[in-house]
Design an enzyme around this catalytic site. Structure first.
Site, PDB file in Angstrom:
ATOM      1  N   CYS A 146      25.538  52.175  33.127  1.00  0.00           N
ATOM      2  CA  CYS A 146      26.014  50.794  33.082  1.00  0.00           C
ATOM      3  C   CYS A 146      25.166  50.039  34.085  1.00  0.00           C
ATOM      4  CB  CYS A 146      27.488  50.700  33.467  1.00  0.00           C
ATOM      5  SG  CYS A 146      28.059  48.990  33.704  1.00  0.00           S
ATOM      6  N   GLU A 193      31.485  42.511  39.524  1.00  0.00           N
ATOM      7  CA  GLU A 193      31.594  41.084  39.147  1.00  0.00           C
ATOM      8  C   GLU A 193      32.355  40.299  40.215  1.00  0.00           C
ATOM      9  OE1 GLU A 193      30.484  39.140  36.270  1.00  0.00           O
ATOM     10  OE2 GLU A 193      29.142  40.862  36.261  1.00  0.00           O
ATOM     11  N   SER A 236      26.418  41.242  30.142  1.00  0.00           N
ATOM     12  CA  SER A 236      27.741  40.619  30.230  1.00  0.00           C
ATOM     13  C   SER A 236      27.890  39.838  31.538  1.00  0.00           C
ATOM     14  CB  SER A 236      28.827  41.702  30.173  1.00  0.00           C
ATOM     15  OG  SER A 236      28.681  42.574  31.272  1.00  0.00           O
ATOM     16  N   CYS A 253      22.322  45.726  28.897  1.00  0.00           N
ATOM     17  CA  CYS A 253      23.747  46.053  28.961  1.00  0.00           C
ATOM     18  C   CYS A 253      23.959  47.253  28.047  1.00  0.00           C
ATOM     19  CB  CYS A 253      24.540  44.846  28.460  1.00  0.00           C
ATOM     20  SG  CYS A 253      26.310  45.146  28.308  1.00  0.00           S
TER      21      CYS A 253
END
Ligand code: DGL
Length: 282
Positions: free
Chosen positions: A200, A166, A19, A81
């Protein structure tokens, strides 16, 4: 993607999809273990995080990325992912690949992670920290039970963690609030946990911070090494796939967000300069 695409038949790079930036932690290990191959990485940064999205949306986005990678010449794609591995892998393997090109392969990262856990935990109590999507899918407990029925598994969703990475806010003191809160909540669910899987691919960037809140004697496991070794093993067992993977040692990075932003962040994560281009997935 269910309809036939005219896919390139010649050998191509190995595709790696996440992602966003998290998959770089997997790419880094794969590149260390298998430096000879060419890689094509996609970070769907414009639509990250995936962790709180529905099954249908994660499946659709992942399908678009896999389709892009196939059209770009990849015969083998790694979903770097967990959320996509948990929510989209099975559908892609069962519903899409047969119509597209049954000789191509899409592999997830949950199984290789789980395979190594049996020899790590002594207490046979394992914890999983992951996105809401991965935790709700129950993929980790289900996979662990298949291989190691004696291990009990507790999970805790960490809804903020991937977003912090992110946004490059993960090392700021404010991030510690969420990390401490979620680690403590997991250990409250099962105080006998001696092994925590960071389920993750964004989370290895938080490893030092997680370790700061974990009691002595509890091991925190990241996925990169297990996934890289499993890919190496897969290619050794599948010479028919190995010959379809080109080996000039190059990597191309694609992002659905700004290429400049990706270059800057990814260079920081990988400790080296990277080239990136912007793409649109549809
Ligand atoms: N890095 C991904 C994972 O392993 C997804 C994180 C997200 O986009 O929420 O689950």
């Amino acid at each position: 993607m269910a309809q036939m695409l005219s896919l390139p038949k010649h050998p191509g790079p190995i595709g790696i999809f996440d992602s966003g930036y998290g998959g770089l932690t997997i790419y880094n290990e794969i590149k260390r273990v298998l430096p000879q191959y060419d890689y094509l990485y996609i970070g769907d940064n414009a639509r990250a995080p995936y962790g709180t999205r529905s099954f249908d949306v994660v499946y659709e986005f992942t399908r678009q990325a896999v389709s892009f990678l196939f059209e770009s010449g990849c015969h083998l794609v790694i979903l770097a992912c967990n959320t996509a591995s948990a929510k989209a892998l099975r559908n892609i393997q069962q519903l899409d690949l047969p119509g597209l090109d049954p000789s191509r392969r899409v592999l997830g990262i949950i199984r290789p992670t789980v395979e190594c856990i049996g020899s790590v935990t002594k207490s046979r109590h394992v914890g999983v920290l992951a996105t809401e999507g991965t935790i709700k899918s129950m993929s980790y407990p289900l996979e662990i039970k298949k291989l190691f029925p004696d291990i009990s598994v507790a999970g805790k969703a960490c809804p903020m963690w991937a977003s912090l990475v992110e946004a490059n806010e993960h090392l700021n003191p404010g991030a510690d609030y969420f990390i401490k809160r979620d680690v403590e909540a997991l250990l409250m669910r099962d105080p006998l946990i001696d092994t925590i899987i960071l389920g993750c691919t964004h989370y290895p960037l938080l490893l030092d911070r997680v370790n700061a809140f974990v009691p002595d004697g509890v091991k925190v496991i990241t996925q990169g090494e297990a996934v890289a070794n499993s890919l190496k093993d897969y290619l050794e067992r599948h010479p028919e796939m190995k010959v379809k993977c080109t080996d000039k040692g190059t990597t191309m990075f694609y992002t659905t967000e700004s290429a400049d932003k990706f270059r800057e962040q990814a260079s920081r994560f990988l400790n080296c300069a990277v080239k990136a281009s912007k793409i649109t997935l549809k």
